[in-house]
Write a protein that holds these residues in place. Structure first.
Motif, PDB file in Angstrom:
ATOM      1  N   GLY A 282      69.215  64.116   6.585  1.00 44.09           N
ATOM      2  CA  GLY A 282      70.033  63.560   7.246  1.00 44.09           C
ATOM      3  C   GLY A 282      70.967  62.582   6.879  1.00 44.09           C
ATOM      4  N   GLN A 283      71.679  61.911   7.489  1.00 50.33           N
ATOM      5  CA  GLN A 283      72.893  60.816   6.947  1.00 50.33           C
ATOM      6  C   GLN A 283      73.024  59.953   8.002  1.00 50.33           C
ATOM      7  OE1 GLN A 283      77.228  60.696   5.349  1.00 50.33           O
ATOM      8  NE2 GLN A 283      76.589  62.594   6.179  1.00 50.33           N
ATOM      9  N   ASP A 284      73.467  58.850   7.822  1.00 46.17           N
ATOM     10  CA  ASP A 284      73.828  57.598   8.478  1.00 46.17           C
ATOM     11  C   ASP A 284      72.597  56.560   8.975  1.00 46.17           C
ATOM     12  OD1 ASP A 284      76.522  58.513   8.716  1.00 46.17           O
ATOM     13  OD2 ASP A 284      76.123  59.436  10.645  1.00 46.17           O
ATOM     14  N   GLY A 285      71.635  56.724   8.706  1.00 45.87           N
ATOM     15  CA  GLY A 285      70.537  55.811   8.980  1.00 45.87           C
ATOM     16  C   GLY A 285      70.429  55.095  10.495  1.00 45.87           C
ATOM     17  N   GLU A 286      70.791  56.333  11.273  1.00 48.30           N
ATOM     18  CA  GLU A 286      70.747  55.866  12.670  1.00 48.30           C
ATOM     19  C   GLU A 286      69.423  55.532  13.114  1.00 48.30           C
ATOM     20  OE1 GLU A 286      72.409  58.943  15.087  1.00 48.30           O
ATOM     21  OE2 GLU A 286      74.293  58.676  14.375  1.00 48.30           O
ATOM     22  N   ALA A 288      67.518  56.152  15.613  1.00 51.63           N
ATOM     23  CA  ALA A 288      66.574  57.598  16.198  1.00 51.63           C
ATOM     24  C   ALA A 288      66.336  58.142  14.852  1.00 51.63           C
ATOM     25  CB  ALA A 288      67.442  58.077  17.097  1.00 51.63           C
ATOM     26  N   ALA A 289      67.145  58.332  14.069  1.00 49.85           N
ATOM     27  CA  ALA A 289      66.661  59.080  12.779  1.00 49.85           C
ATOM     28  C   ALA A 289      65.478  58.215  12.050  1.00 49.85           C
ATOM     29  CB  ALA A 289      68.038  59.316  11.766  1.00 49.85           C
ATOM     30  N   VAL A 290      65.539  57.040  11.827  1.00 50.43           N
ATOM     31  CA  VAL A 290      64.483  56.273  11.318  1.00 50.43           C
ATOM     32  C   VAL A 290      63.199  56.391  11.927  1.00 50.43           C
ATOM     33  CG1 VAL A 290      63.856  53.578  10.498  1.00 50.43           C
ATOM     34  CG2 VAL A 290      66.250  54.650  10.245  1.00 50.43           C
ATOM     35  N   GLN A 291      63.393  56.332  13.365  1.00 49.15           N
ATOM     36  CA  GLN A 291      62.212  56.585  14.050  1.00 49.15           C
ATOM     37  C   GLN A 291      61.575  57.970  13.969  1.00 49.15           C
ATOM     38  OE1 GLN A 291      63.869  55.517  17.714  1.00 49.15           O
ATOM     39  NE2 GLN A 291      62.658  53.662  17.898  1.00 49.15           N
ATOM     40  N   ARG A 292      62.498  59.029  13.863  1.00 53.02           N
ATOM     41  CA  ARG A 292      62.009  60.408  13.538  1.00 53.02           C
ATOM     42  C   ARG A 292      61.151  60.236  12.006  1.00 53.02           C
ATOM     43  NH1 ARG A 292      66.789  61.872  16.056  1.00 53.02           N
ATOM     44  NH2 ARG A 292      67.827  62.285  14.009  1.00 53.02           N
ATOM     45  N   ILE A 293      61.982  59.544  11.034  1.00 48.74           N
ATOM     46  CA  ILE A 293      61.170  59.572   9.631  1.00 48.74           C
ATOM     47  C   ILE A 293      59.929  58.880   9.728  1.00 48.74           C
ATOM     48  CG2 ILE A 293      61.378  58.536   7.478  1.00 48.74           C
ATOM     49  CD1 ILE A 293      64.499  58.727   7.768  1.00 48.74           C
ATOM     50  N   TYR A 299      62.563  64.429   7.394  1.00 51.37           N
ATOM     51  CA  TYR A 299      62.098  63.768   6.246  1.00 51.37           C
ATOM     52  C   TYR A 299      62.914  62.757   5.412  1.00 51.37           C
ATOM     53  CZ  TYR A 299      60.602  64.459   1.315  1.00 51.37           C
ATOM     54  OH  TYR A 299      60.018  64.355  -0.070  1.00 51.37           O
ATOM     55  N   MET A 300      64.279  62.583   5.634  1.00 50.08           N
ATOM     56  CA  MET A 300      64.865  61.459   5.000  1.00 50.08           C
ATOM     57  C   MET A 300      66.301  61.438   5.651  1.00 50.08           C
ATOM     58  SD  MET A 300      67.740  62.807   3.099  1.00 50.08           S
ATOM     59  CE  MET A 300      68.009  61.975   1.704  1.00 50.08           C
ATOM     60  N   THR A 301      66.870  60.090   5.420  1.00 50.65           N
ATOM     61  CA  THR A 301      68.279  60.041   5.736  1.00 50.65           C
ATOM     62  C   THR A 301      69.072  59.314   4.517  1.00 50.65           C
ATOM     63  OG1 THR A 301      69.716  59.073   7.332  1.00 50.65           O
ATOM     64  CG2 THR A 301      67.969  57.697   6.735  1.00 50.65           C
ATOM     65  N   ALA A 344      69.353  56.879  -0.668  1.00 51.66           N
ATOM     66  CA  ALA A 344      68.673  57.543   0.231  1.00 51.66           C
ATOM     67  C   ALA A 344      67.354  57.046   0.887  1.00 51.66           C
ATOM     68  CB  ALA A 344      67.974  58.657  -0.858  1.00 51.66           C
ATOM     69  N   VAL A 345      66.785  57.184   2.016  1.00 49.06           N
ATOM     70  CA  VAL A 345      65.930  56.690   2.639  1.00 49.06           C
ATOM     71  C   VAL A 345      64.968  57.600   3.028  1.00 49.06           C
ATOM     72  CG1 VAL A 345      65.269  55.121   4.531  1.00 49.06           C
ATOM     73  CG2 VAL A 345      67.319  54.698   3.101  1.00 49.06           C
ATOM     74  N   ALA A 346      63.625  57.815   2.863  1.00 54.47           N
ATOM     75  CA  ALA A 346      62.399  58.267   3.181  1.00 54.47           C
ATOM     76  C   ALA A 346      61.679  57.325   3.595  1.00 54.47           C
ATOM     77  CB  ALA A 346      61.778  59.105   2.160  1.00 54.47           C
ATOM     78  N   VAL A 347      60.349  57.731   4.400  1.00 51.91           N
ATOM     79  CA  VAL A 347      59.517  56.719   4.801  1.00 51.91           C
ATOM     80  C   VAL A 347      58.893  55.570   4.064  1.00 51.91           C
ATOM     81  CG1 VAL A 347      57.431  58.118   4.371  1.00 51.91           C
ATOM     82  CG2 VAL A 347      57.503  56.719   6.389  1.00 51.91           C
ATOM     83  N   ASP A 348      58.644  55.784   2.845  1.00 52.70           N
ATOM     84  CA  ASP A 348      58.459  54.561   2.059  1.00 52.70           C
ATOM     85  C   ASP A 348      59.575  53.559   1.696  1.00 52.70           C
ATOM     86  OD1 ASP A 348      55.963  55.697   1.752  1.00 52.70           O
ATOM     87  OD2 ASP A 348      56.279  56.827   0.013  1.00 52.70           O
ATOM     88  N   ASP A 349      60.914  54.190   1.944  1.00 57.41           N
ATOM     89  CA  ASP A 349      61.794  53.215   1.736  1.00 57.41           C
ATOM     90  C   ASP A 349      62.547  52.399   3.110  1.00 57.41           C
ATOM     91  OD1 ASP A 349      62.322  54.191  -0.801  1.00 57.41           O
ATOM     92  OD2 ASP A 349      63.030  56.004   0.205  1.00 57.41           O
ATOM     93  N   VAL A 350      61.720  52.660   4.217  1.00 57.31           N
ATOM     94  CA  VAL A 350      62.307  52.142   5.529  1.00 57.31           C
ATOM     95  C   VAL A 350      62.383  50.565   5.388  1.00 57.31           C
ATOM     96  CG1 VAL A 350      61.966  51.978   7.801  1.00 57.31           C
ATOM     97  CG2 VAL A 350      61.858  54.338   7.028  1.00 57.31           C
ATOM     98  N   ARG A 351      61.072  50.172   5.146  1.00 55.05           N
ATOM     99  CA  ARG A 351      60.999  48.720   5.275  1.00 55.05           C
ATOM    100  C   ARG A 351      62.037  47.784   4.317  1.00 55.05           C
ATOM    101  NH1 ARG A 351      58.171  44.298   7.014  1.00 55.05           N
ATOM    102  NH2 ARG A 351      56.559  45.686   8.016  1.00 55.05           N
ATOM    103  N   ARG A 352      62.003  48.523   2.946  1.00 51.24           N
ATOM    104  CA  ARG A 352      62.883  47.760   1.956  1.00 51.24           C
ATOM    105  C   ARG A 352      64.368  48.000   2.222  1.00 51.24           C
ATOM    106  NH1 ARG A 352      64.933  50.581  -2.443  1.00 51.24           N
ATOM    107  NH2 ARG A 352      63.421  52.078  -2.036  1.00 51.24           N
ATOM    108  N   VAL A 353      64.802  49.291   2.695  1.00 46.76           N
ATOM    109  CA  VAL A 353      66.429  49.330   2.867  1.00 46.76           C
ATOM    110  C   VAL A 353      66.542  48.978   4.065  1.00 46.76           C
ATOM    111  CG1 VAL A 353      68.061  51.112   2.832  1.00 46.76           C
ATOM    112  CG2 VAL A 353      66.248  51.230   0.968  1.00 46.76           C
ATOM    113  N   MET A 354      65.823  49.345   5.195  1.00 45.91           N
ATOM    114  CA  MET A 354      66.483  49.454   6.535  1.00 45.91           C
ATOM    115  C   MET A 354      66.115  48.060   7.145  1.00 45.91           C
ATOM    116  SD  MET A 354      68.085  52.347   6.378  1.00 45.91           S
ATOM    117  CE  MET A 354      68.644  52.581   7.887  1.00 45.91           C
ATOM    118  N   VAL A 355      64.913  47.684   7.069  1.00 42.09           N
ATOM    119  CA  VAL A 355      64.285  46.505   7.674  1.00 42.09           C
ATOM    120  C   VAL A 355      64.625  45.175   6.921  1.00 42.09           C
ATOM    121  CG1 VAL A 355      62.305  45.095   8.456  1.00 42.09           C
ATOM    122  CG2 VAL A 355      62.516  47.603   8.880  1.00 42.09           C
ATOM    123  N   ASP A 356      64.216  45.213   5.555  1.00 38.57           N
ATOM    124  CA  ASP A 356      64.739  43.979   4.884  1.00 38.57           C
ATOM    125  C   ASP A 356      66.312  43.914   4.469  1.00 38.57           C
ATOM    126  OD1 ASP A 356      61.900  43.485   4.530  1.00 38.57           O
ATOM    127  OD2 ASP A 356      61.629  44.342   2.624  1.00 38.57           O
ATOM    128  N   GLY A 357      66.898  45.178   4.526  1.00 40.34           N
ATOM    129  CA  GLY A 357      68.394  45.074   4.524  1.00 40.34           C
ATOM    130  C   GLY A 357      69.130  44.623   5.806  1.00 40.34           C
TER     131      GLY A 357
END
Length: 384
Positions: A282-286, A288-293, A299-301, A344-357
């Motif tokens: 995927g792409q955009d980090g929406e 709903a996409a993060v929840q699906r990840i 798999y990723m966004t 690129a953001v997979a499940v292991d990157d969610v906290r660091r990129v999406m939450v902490d960011g």
């Protein structure tokens, strides 16, 4: 910049008496306001000093659709914030075309009629948008192409991300995910579907080029490709459903050009009974996409700092309004450009990129249906 491609799905009058000038001006204002506000979902068409009051200048922002969540939730608000802070006496006219190129043309004409000095344009159809740029030049309006490059048009600047790099990130992630699944029981090479973006968006062609580059030399079979009209998740769903009917369990992965298309592809695969679904990009980090990840459905966004992109475009627009010559980072087809870096953001990157960011909070991601998955992903503490 590659030219847009065509979709494919194969393996490889009344006369009126003149009115007085005040009446004409009043009618024009009402018409402009109607065009702007009617096409800007959930937001007023004008920000800053109202018409008739002193203003340093006018910036027009045209966004292409409301289906892609980022435009209303991120781009618009960030753009307004910078202009209001950097130029409190600047006026901003805003409209969203709701994926209608003719409507966007009308909105642009309304902006010009109200004296726009700078136009920030995220085109619905980049070919049709050339006419908007020509009209802008006729009104001596500076044009910033935002998010989507407008080829063969006299634009002043371009603000976006490196789309081919985004496609390459998606493609390499897809290759890795397919490898993780291991060899197929039937001995065939893994098969993937490529669901690209709109054929009228040059960025989609660049994304596709990046994906193909990532797949070069890999023992992976591209079963079919599709250019999704209007980036429509519904069209993506329909197409993937058809491909699943044809290829069945030969589909080992899906490249989806953005998160909306990813959602459509995943819906089609779930409806077909695939559990778990094959890896989907995927792409955009929406949200709903993060929840699906987090839940394992996607798999990723690719996270693009769209808030930073909008801030960059707003800063650039203010500088152009004031007659300055801003620095740029690249030149695309002769156009001074500012290109931001994606991640690129997979499940292991969610906290660091999406939450902490600061993109999405844990509370927003980990709603009731996702609590258990969030715990497994380390976003919440496991229940005893």
């Amino acid at each position: 910049m590659s030219t847009p491609r065509t979709p494919r799905s194969t393996p490889r009058r009344f006369h009126r008496r003149p009115r007085s000038a005040p009446a004409v001006a009043s009618a024009l204002l009402l018409t402009v306001l109607a065009v702007l506000t009617a096409c800007a979902p959930g937001t007023p068409g004008i920000v800053g000093p109202p018409p008739g009051e002193p203003s340093e200048g006018t910036i027009a922002l045209l966004l292409p659709d409301a289906k892609t969540a980022r435009y209303e939730t991120s781009d618009r608000t960030a753009f307004f914030g910078v202009v209001e802070r950097r130029c409190p006496t600047c006026r901003v006219y805003y409209a969203n075309a709701d994926q209608d190129a003719a409507r966007q043309q009308e909105q642009a004409e309304a902006m010009f009629a109200r004296g726009a000095d700078v136009l920030v344009l995220d085109a619905v159809d980049t070919v049709a948008a050339a006419a908007i740029v020509r009209e802008a030049r006729r009104h001596d309006v500076s044009v910033i192409a935002y998010d989507r490059f407008i080829a063969d048009a006299d634009i002043d600047h371009y603000v976006s991300f490196d789309s081919e790099l985004i496609g390459y990130l998606q493609g390499t992630a897809l290759v890795a995910a397919v490898r993780e699944r291991g060899p197929r029981p039937d001995g065939r090479p893994p098969g993937v579907l490529l669901v690209h973006g709109s054929p009228t968006d040059p960025n989609a062609a660049q994304l596709a080029a990046g994906v193909h580059r990532a797949l070069e030399g890999e023992d992976i079979e591209v079963l079919a490709e599709y250019d999704t009209p209007d980036w429509s998740p519904d069209r993506a769903t329909d197409w993937v459903e058809g491909q699943l009917t044809q290829f069945g369990d030969r589909v080992d992965g899906v490249h989806a050009a953005n998160d909306g298309i990813a959602g459509g592809a995943i819906a089609a695969m779930k409806a077909a009974g695939l559990d778990p679904v094959p890896p989907v990009t995927g792409q955009d980090g929406e949200l709903a996409a993060v929840q699906r990840i987090v839940s394992g459905d996607q798999y990723m966004t690719v996270h693009k700092a769209t808030t930073e992109q909008a801030r960059t475009a707003a800063e650039l627009a203010v500088r152009l309004l004031r007659g300055e010559s801003p620095r740029t980072t690249a030149v695309i087809e002769g156009v001074p450009s500012l290109l931001l870096a994606p991640r690129a953001v997979a499940v292991d990157d969610v906290r660091r990129v999406m939450v902490d960011g600061g993109v999405h909070s844990v509370e927003a991601i980990c709603t009731s249906p996702y609590e258990a998955a969030c715990a497994r992903a380390g976003l919440l503490e496991e229940s005893p």
